[in-house]
Design a protein around this motif. Structure first.
Motif, short mmCIF file in Angstrom:
data_model
loop_
_atom_site.label_atom_id
_atom_site.label_comp_id
_atom_site.label_asym_id
_atom_site.label_seq_id
_atom_site.Cartn_x
_atom_site.Cartn_y
_atom_site.Cartn_z
N GLY A 1 1.20 -1.55 -0.01
CA GLY A 1 -0.67 -0.23 0.53
C GLY A 1 0.34 1.52 0.44
N VAL A 2 0.41 2.06 -0.43
CA VAL A 2 1.39 3.71 -0.61
C VAL A 2 0.12 4.44 -0.29
N GLN A 3 0.75 5.68 0.74
CA GLN A 3 0.80 6.30 1.95
C GLN A 3 -1.38 5.56 1.85
N ALA A 4 -1.09 4.51 2.70
CA ALA A 4 -2.24 3.18 2.91
C ALA A 4 -2.20 2.72 3.97
N THR A 5 -3.14 2.39 5.59
CA THR A 5 -2.86 1.33 5.78
C THR A 5 -3.52 -0.13 5.20
N GLY A 6 -3.14 -1.18 5.55
CA GLY A 6 -3.43 -2.22 4.81
C GLY A 6 -4.91 -3.24 5.78
N ARG A 7 -5.10 -4.48 5.75
CA ARG A 7 -5.91 -4.51 6.30
C ARG A 7 -5.51 -5.54 7.61
N THR A 8 -4.04 -4.72 7.74
CA THR A 8 -4.06 -5.77 9.04
C THR A 8 -3.83 -4.92 10.39
N GLY A 9 -3.89 -3.05 8.92
CA GLY A 9 -3.98 -2.59 11.01
C GLY A 9 -2.78 -1.27 10.55
N HIS A 10 -1.74 -1.79 9.04
CA HIS A 10 -0.11 -1.39 9.93
C HIS A 10 0.19 -0.48 8.76
N ASP A 11 0.36 0.12 8.61
CA ASP A 11 1.10 1.45 7.79
C ASP A 11 2.28 1.94 7.71
N TYR A 12 2.62 1.60 7.11
CA TYR A 12 4.88 1.50 6.49
C TYR A 12 4.76 2.81 6.14
N ASN A 13 4.40 3.99 5.71
CA ASN A 13 4.65 5.25 5.29
C ASN A 13 5.17 4.84 4.15
N ASN A 14 4.96 3.75 2.95
CA ASN A 14 5.49 3.47 1.41
C ASN A 14 4.64 4.73 0.77
N ARG A 15 6.29 5.17 0.38
CA ARG A 15 5.09 6.96 -0.34
C ARG A 15 6.22 6.46 -1.74
N PHE A 16 5.84 6.89 -3.06
CA PHE A 16 6.56 7.47 -4.00
C PHE A 16 7.89 9.07 -3.71
N ILE A 17 9.27 9.13 -4.18
CA ILE A 17 10.11 10.40 -3.88
C ILE A 17 10.16 10.11 -5.08
N GLY A 18 9.29 11.62 -5.69
CA GLY A 18 9.31 11.78 -7.58
C GLY A 18 8.87 10.26 -8.54
N ASP A 19 9.90 9.55 -8.97
CA ASP A 19 9.72 8.36 -9.53
C ASP A 19 9.92 7.39 -8.79
N ASP A 20 10.74 6.85 -7.82
CA ASP A 20 11.33 5.92 -7.26
C ASP A 20 10.04 5.98 -5.63
N LEU A 21 10.21 4.47 -5.75
CA LEU A 21 9.32 4.19 -4.72
C LEU A 21 10.13 3.56 -2.92
N LEU A 22 9.87 4.88 -1.77
CA LEU A 22 9.66 4.13 -0.56
C LEU A 22 9.25 2.83 -0.23
N TRP A 23 10.32 2.26 -0.24
CA TRP A 23 9.31 0.70 0.77
C TRP A 23 9.87 -0.46 1.87
N HIS A 24 8.70 -0.32 2.60
CA HIS A 24 8.94 -1.08 3.67
C HIS A 24 9.08 -2.30 3.86
N GLY A 25 10.05 -3.41 5.01
CA GLY A 25 10.00 -4.78 5.04
C GLY A 25 8.69 -5.23 5.89
N ARG A 26 7.82 -6.11 6.51
CA ARG A 26 7.79 -6.04 6.60
C ARG A 26 7.88 -5.83 8.68
N THR A 27 7.08 -5.58 9.65
CA THR A 27 6.88 -5.60 10.32
C THR A 27 8.66 -6.53 11.36
N ASN A 28 9.18 -6.08 11.86
CA ASN A 28 10.46 -6.28 12.20
C ASN A 28 11.20 -7.25 11.39
N SER A 29 11.17 -6.97 10.03
CA SER A 29 12.54 -7.38 9.37
C SER A 29 13.38 -6.37 9.02
#
Length: 241
Positions: free
Chosen positions: A45-73
């Protein structure tokens, strides 16, 4: 595989494309990322809360994607280490709401990792073998050195803008800036009616006084920019307009 950048896919669509049972339930395909036949697939999910209730603050920076892995990864886990290796094939699917289908962002390459938990990775799509229309024309440096002051040739890659995508974007959001509400037609008249403006764009600032010829140039340039930014079925780029 024939995934098209910017197209929307349900998980069922993806399973069918990969030759998997279309009614898969549970398992690694529903955990955010996995390896399949030597390729890696990310669903986020990008700038969204998933069905598990987690919001990892994934977002596009320009054309790149800042992504986060699973909890405790962490950056040291084998799956993360494998994904960020040079040459790894990583296909990224994302959505803004957990009820939507996923949009295919393309094949990504890790350009930066963050030693934190959950682990963070900045993904770039610039090396995707499939062209992305959102990328601006890029200058391709000549392969041979030149003598100081000598004439040289510079090759430019230009990716085609899609007028249908531009029309869909403008039909949905209109020509007014979503940040400040500014409209070219109200300020400068019918000559630029139908153009869109970007509050943060540096393009217009470099064009000089607003003569009639300059207004035509603005109209043409912003028409290209609007096309560039609505290719992903309107939604992906709205926050940047």
């Amino acid at each position: 595989m024939a995934f098209v950048v910017g197209n929307a896919y349900s998980r069922r669509d993806i399973f069918v494309e990969l030759g998997l049972p279309p009614d898969l339930k549970g398992g690694p395909w529903f955990t955010g990322y996995l390896e399949h036949q030597g390729e890696y697939f990310i669903f986020c999910g990008v700038q969204a809360t998933g069905r598990t209730g987690h919001d990892y603050n994934n977002r596009f920076i320009g054309d790149d994607l800042l992504w986060h892995g699973r909890t405790n990864s962490t950056i040291y886990q084998p799956s993360i280490v494998a994904m960020v290796q040079p040459g790894a094939i990583v296909r990224v699917f994302y959505r803004h709401d957990d009820r939507e289908r996923f949009s295919y962002a393309g094949q990504a390459k890790a350009v930066q990792t963050f030693d934190e938990s959950p682990v963070g990775v900045l993904w770039s799509f610039a090396d995707d073998p499939v062209p992305h229309v959102e990328f601006l024309p890029e200058e391709v440096a000549p392969s041979e050195a030149v003598t100081e002051g000598a004439r040289k040739t510079i090759t430019v890659n230009i990716y085609e803008r899609d007028p249908t995508a531009r029309k869909r974007c403008l039909d949905r959001w209109g020509c007014a800036c979503t940040v400040c509400g500014f409209q070219f037609a109200q300020k400068y008249g019918n000559l630029v009616r139908g153009s869109s403006t970007f509050t943060t764009s540096s393009r217009s600032a470099k064009l000089g006084p607003l003569t009639n010829s300059t207004l035509r140039l603005i109209s043409g340039r912003f028409a290209q920019t609007a096309t560039q930014c609505c290719t992903d079925v309107v939604r992906r780029y709205r926050s940047r307009i």
